[in-house]
Write a protein that holds these residues in place. Sequence first.
Motif, PDB file in Angstrom:
ATOM      1  N   ARG A  75       0.825  -1.203   0.000  1.00 46.07           N
ATOM      2  CA  ARG A  75       0.000   0.000   0.000  1.00 46.07           C
ATOM      3  C   ARG A  75       0.863   1.258   0.000  1.00 46.07           C
ATOM      4  NH1 ARG A  75      -5.321  -1.967   1.203  1.00 46.07           N
ATOM      5  NH2 ARG A  75      -6.143   0.162   1.359  1.00 46.07           N
ATOM      6  N   HIS A  76       0.507   2.177  -0.902  1.00 49.06           N
ATOM      7  CA  HIS A  76       1.172   3.463  -1.015  1.00 49.06           C
ATOM      8  C   HIS A  76       0.117   4.569  -0.951  1.00 49.06           C
ATOM      9  CE1 HIS A  76       4.875   1.383  -2.098  1.00 49.06           C
ATOM     10  NE2 HIS A  76       4.221   0.738  -3.055  1.00 49.06           N
ATOM     11  N   THR A  77       0.568   5.794  -0.939  1.00 51.78           N
ATOM     12  CA  THR A  77      -0.322   6.942  -0.766  1.00 51.78           C
ATOM     13  C   THR A  77      -0.436   7.741  -2.058  1.00 51.78           C
ATOM     14  OG1 THR A  77       0.347   7.091   1.557  1.00 51.78           O
ATOM     15  CG2 THR A  77      -0.705   9.033   0.605  1.00 51.78           C
ATOM     16  N   THR A  78      -1.641   8.184  -2.386  1.00 45.57           N
ATOM     17  CA  THR A  78      -1.804   9.164  -3.457  1.00 45.57           C
ATOM     18  C   THR A  78      -2.373  10.441  -2.838  1.00 45.57           C
ATOM     19  OG1 THR A  78      -4.095   8.630  -4.100  1.00 45.57           O
ATOM     20  CG2 THR A  78      -2.320   7.322  -5.093  1.00 45.57           C
ATOM     21  N   SER A  79      -1.996  11.585  -3.402  1.00 47.80           N
ATOM     22  CA  SER A  79      -2.429  12.849  -2.791  1.00 47.80           C
ATOM     23  C   SER A  79      -2.487  13.973  -3.810  1.00 47.80           C
ATOM     24  CB  SER A  79      -1.468  13.238  -1.657  1.00 47.80           C
ATOM     25  OG  SER A  79      -0.171  13.468  -2.186  1.00 47.80           O
ATOM     26  N   ASN A  80      -3.164  15.046  -3.428  1.00 42.31           N
ATOM     27  CA  ASN A  80      -3.224  16.225  -4.282  1.00 42.31           C
ATOM     28  C   ASN A  80      -1.908  16.986  -4.258  1.00 42.31           C
ATOM     29  OD1 ASN A  80      -5.882  15.726  -4.993  1.00 42.31           O
ATOM     30  ND2 ASN A  80      -6.734  17.038  -3.395  1.00 42.31           N
ATOM     31  N   LYS A  81      -1.245  16.968  -3.108  1.00 38.96           N
ATOM     32  CA  LYS A  81       0.022  17.701  -2.979  1.00 38.96           C
ATOM     33  C   LYS A  81       1.180  16.723  -2.800  1.00 38.96           C
ATOM     34  CE  LYS A  81       0.385  18.290   2.055  1.00 38.96           C
ATOM     35  NZ  LYS A  81       0.647  19.263   3.131  1.00 38.96           N
ATOM     36  N   PRO A  82       2.405  17.137  -3.126  1.00 35.31           N
ATOM     37  CA  PRO A  82       3.565  16.254  -2.923  1.00 35.31           C
ATOM     38  C   PRO A  82       3.760  15.952  -1.445  1.00 35.31           C
ATOM     39  CG  PRO A  82       4.115  18.082  -4.382  1.00 35.31           C
ATOM     40  CD  PRO A  82       2.773  18.396  -3.783  1.00 35.31           C
ATOM     41  N   ILE A  83       4.140  14.724  -1.132  1.00 33.73           N
ATOM     42  CA  ILE A  83       4.434  14.284   0.233  1.00 33.73           C
ATOM     43  C   ILE A  83       5.847  13.716   0.234  1.00 33.73           C
ATOM     44  CG2 ILE A  83       3.794  12.702   2.106  1.00 33.73           C
ATOM     45  CD1 ILE A  83       1.620  14.760   1.603  1.00 33.73           C
ATOM     46  N   GLU A  84       6.694  14.236   1.105  1.00 37.85           N
ATOM     47  CA  GLU A  84       8.074  13.752   1.164  1.00 37.85           C
ATOM     48  C   GLU A  84       8.427  13.132   2.507  1.00 37.85           C
ATOM     49  OE1 GLU A  84      10.613  16.948   0.016  1.00 37.85           O
ATOM     50  OE2 GLU A  84       9.965  16.903  -2.089  1.00 37.85           O
ATOM     51  N   LYS A  85       7.679  13.524   3.550  1.00 35.13           N
ATOM     52  CA  LYS A  85       7.934  12.982   4.885  1.00 35.13           C
ATOM     53  C   LYS A  85       6.616  12.855   5.632  1.00 35.13           C
ATOM     54  CE  LYS A  85       9.245  17.581   6.624  1.00 35.13           C
ATOM     55  NZ  LYS A  85       8.962  18.268   5.360  1.00 35.13           N
TER      56      LYS A  85
ATOM     57  N   ASP B 105       4.340  15.799   6.382  1.00 32.43           N
ATOM     58  CA  ASP B 105       3.628  16.432   5.267  1.00 32.43           C
ATOM     59  C   ASP B 105       2.165  15.999   5.185  1.00 32.43           C
ATOM     60  OD1 ASP B 105       5.905  17.799   4.535  1.00 32.43           O
ATOM     61  OD2 ASP B 105       6.516  16.315   3.037  1.00 32.43           O
ATOM     62  N   LEU B 106       1.827  14.912   5.871  1.00 36.21           N
ATOM     63  CA  LEU B 106       0.430  14.456   5.888  1.00 36.21           C
ATOM     64  C   LEU B 106      -0.397  15.168   6.959  1.00 36.21           C
ATOM     65  CD1 LEU B 106       0.722  10.588   5.343  1.00 36.21           C
ATOM     66  CD2 LEU B 106      -0.431  12.220   3.839  1.00 36.21           C
ATOM     67  N   ASN B 107       0.253  15.970   7.771  1.00 37.38           N
ATOM     68  CA  ASN B 107      -0.441  16.650   8.863  1.00 37.38           C
ATOM     69  C   ASN B 107      -1.587  17.514   8.320  1.00 37.38           C
ATOM     70  OD1 ASN B 107      -0.742  17.380  11.679  1.00 37.38           O
ATOM     71  ND2 ASN B 107       0.013  19.403  11.099  1.00 37.38           N
ATOM     72  N   GLY B 108      -2.800  17.251   8.794  1.00 39.63           N
ATOM     73  CA  GLY B 108      -3.972  18.018   8.399  1.00 39.63           C
ATOM     74  C   GLY B 108      -4.596  17.614   7.078  1.00 39.63           C
ATOM     75  N   VAL B 109      -3.992  16.673   6.360  1.00 42.44           N
ATOM     76  CA  VAL B 109      -4.526  16.230   5.072  1.00 42.44           C
ATOM     77  C   VAL B 109      -5.762  15.357   5.299  1.00 42.44           C
ATOM     78  CG1 VAL B 109      -4.070  14.784   3.040  1.00 42.44           C
ATOM     79  CG2 VAL B 109      -2.304  16.353   3.876  1.00 42.44           C
TER      80      VAL B 109
ATOM     81  N   ASP C 226      -8.466  14.552   0.201  1.00 42.38           N
ATOM     82  CA  ASP C 226      -7.302  15.015  -0.563  1.00 42.38           C
ATOM     83  C   ASP C 226      -6.278  13.923  -0.803  1.00 42.38           C
ATOM     84  OD1 ASP C 226      -8.315  17.699  -0.362  1.00 42.38           O
ATOM     85  OD2 ASP C 226      -7.566  17.741   1.699  1.00 42.38           O
ATOM     86  N   ALA C 227      -6.482  12.749  -0.195  1.00 40.21           N
ATOM     87  CA  ALA C 227      -5.501  11.670  -0.321  1.00 40.21           C
ATOM     88  C   ALA C 227      -6.184  10.342  -0.032  1.00 40.21           C
ATOM     89  CB  ALA C 227      -4.338  11.890   0.646  1.00 40.21           C
ATOM     90  N   GLN C 228      -5.527   9.280  -0.433  1.00 43.48           N
ATOM     91  CA  GLN C 228      -5.993   7.930  -0.124  1.00 43.48           C
ATOM     92  C   GLN C 228      -4.777   7.004  -0.172  1.00 43.48           C
ATOM     93  OE1 GLN C 228      -6.612   4.853  -2.359  1.00 43.48           O
ATOM     94  NE2 GLN C 228      -4.963   5.811  -3.528  1.00 43.48           N
ATOM     95  N   GLU C 229      -4.956   5.743   0.192  1.00 43.88           N
ATOM     96  CA  GLU C 229      -3.837   4.793   0.135  1.00 43.88           C
ATOM     97  C   GLU C 229      -4.328   3.446  -0.362  1.00 43.88           C
ATOM     98  OE1 GLU C 229      -3.407   2.153   3.022  1.00 43.88           O
ATOM     99  OE2 GLU C 229      -5.536   2.628   2.788  1.00 43.88           O
ATOM    100  N   ASN C 230      -3.531   2.854  -1.267  1.00 42.22           N
ATOM    101  CA  ASN C 230      -3.847   1.560  -1.868  1.00 42.22           C
ATOM    102  C   ASN C 230      -2.615   1.062  -2.613  1.00 42.22           C
ATOM    103  OD1 ASN C 230      -6.491   0.085  -1.854  1.00 42.22           O
ATOM    104  ND2 ASN C 230      -7.297   2.150  -2.173  1.00 42.22           N
TER     105      ASN C 230
ATOM    106  N   PHE D 160      -7.361   5.847  -9.932  1.00 40.27           N
ATOM    107  CA  PHE D 160      -7.170   6.956  -8.996  1.00 40.27           C
ATOM    108  C   PHE D 160      -6.148   7.966  -9.523  1.00 40.27           C
ATOM    109  CE2 PHE D 160      -8.281   3.778  -5.393  1.00 40.27           C
ATOM    110  CZ  PHE D 160      -9.631   3.998  -5.586  1.00 40.27           C
ATOM    111  N   TYR D 161      -5.245   7.510 -10.376  1.00 42.91           N
ATOM    112  CA  TYR D 161      -4.224   8.398 -10.938  1.00 42.91           C
ATOM    113  C   TYR D 161      -4.844   9.484 -11.820  1.00 42.91           C
ATOM    114  CZ  TYR D 161      -4.857   5.534 -15.127  1.00 42.91           C
ATOM    115  OH  TYR D 161      -5.401   4.893 -16.209  1.00 42.91           O
ATOM    116  N   GLU D 162      -6.094   9.288 -12.250  1.00 44.00           N
ATOM    117  CA  GLU D 162      -6.763  10.307 -13.056  1.00 44.00           C
ATOM    118  C   GLU D 162      -7.127  11.530 -12.223  1.00 44.00           C
ATOM    119  OE1 GLU D 162      -8.983   7.421 -16.367  1.00 44.00           O
ATOM    120  OE2 GLU D 162     -10.168   8.377 -14.774  1.00 44.00           O
ATOM    121  N   VAL D 163      -7.310  11.322 -10.923  1.00 44.57           N
ATOM    122  CA  VAL D 163      -7.752  12.421 -10.057  1.00 44.57           C
ATOM    123  C   VAL D 163      -6.758  12.739  -8.939  1.00 44.57           C
ATOM    124  CG1 VAL D 163     -10.223  12.222 -10.503  1.00 44.57           C
ATOM    125  CG2 VAL D 163      -9.183  10.716  -8.813  1.00 44.57           C
ATOM    126  N   GLN D 164      -5.593  12.098  -8.958  1.00 46.63           N
ATOM    127  CA  GLN D 164      -4.527  12.373  -7.988  1.00 46.63           C
ATOM    128  C   GLN D 164      -3.203  12.323  -8.747  1.00 46.63           C
ATOM    129  OE1 GLN D 164      -5.232  11.451  -3.717  1.00 46.63           O
ATOM    130  NE2 GLN D 164      -5.930  13.286  -4.725  1.00 46.63           N
TER     131      GLN D 164
END
Length: 324
Positions: free
Chosen positions: A149-159, A162-166, A205-209, A219-223
């Motif tokens: 499982r990995h994360t997809t998001s609207n904004k870049p996540i590096e650490k 960075d997920l705080n408040g998402v 704004d994000a999900q994981e799969n 999901f890559y169409e919308v993230q």
Amino acid sequence: MTIRLKTLLGAAAAIAMSSLAAHAETALKWAHVYETSEPFHTESVWAAQEIAKRTDGRYKIDVFPASQLGKEADLNQGLKLGTVDIIISGSSYAARDYKPIGVTYYPYIFRDASHLIAYTKSDIFKRLAKGYEDKTGNHIAAVTYYGTRHTTSNKPIEKCADLNGVKMRVPDVPAYLAMPRACGANTTPIAFAEVYLALQNGTVDAQENPLTTIEAKKFYEVQKNIVLTGHIVDHLNTLFSKKLWDSLSDADKKTFSEVAQEASERASKKIEAREKELVAEFKTKGINVTEVDKTDFEKNVQEKVKLEDFGYVKADWEAIRAVK
């Protein structure tokens, strides 16, 4: 017609009827929530046909994909009620009946897919599977590698921070919440079939799969950001209902189990192979695929989310981590 001939014809008819009864077709339902393009479905169809073949047509199994018989929680309920005979479902749902088996979803417990497969042949797996079967009567016949499982998001996540408040969609399963909450995300449970729309309309704004699911569900169409957090090496169980398992002869139990395990092995290999191809393919689609320091995420999980809080047993966690 002589009495003797009538008698002979009657006996022949009785034998024929008896033979037909002995080979009567038993109809079974096999259900899951995955798309028809995914190996979980194609290999379920293969298994259904193979069981029919190996039992001389005594069992006819219809496979219902893509939540046709309900969402995953509904399918697990149906397994208990005997309204569905075979399902594919995660140990996260099995943990609703037998909590210890859910420890396999605690983030970073597995190193990789090979570690997961080794676990399914270990004593700790046998013990946890037996605990679930003792509690429910349902039988775990096979385990399939679902993907990492990995994360997809609207904004870049590096650490992790960075997920705080998402706003992040996470399945309504406690262990899935561990990594996002450790990183400060606002988790939202949304049904699997509704995730695409929720991402599209900004509900989250994000999900994981796993990468394969990100592809299958588009999901890559919308993230436009895929973050390789690799927080859970996920798996699915092939489960036989108590009603079905109790009705099978020893010979049929062997056949059903062998076929289920062969199907799982076939699907696992396909998933592993496809995952290796997808990173490059996503990049060609213009998706930002980011490697991250997983130790940062794991450190936050272990410091902020205790596995005992989920009802898991540390000795089980340690035994799984020790599997080679």
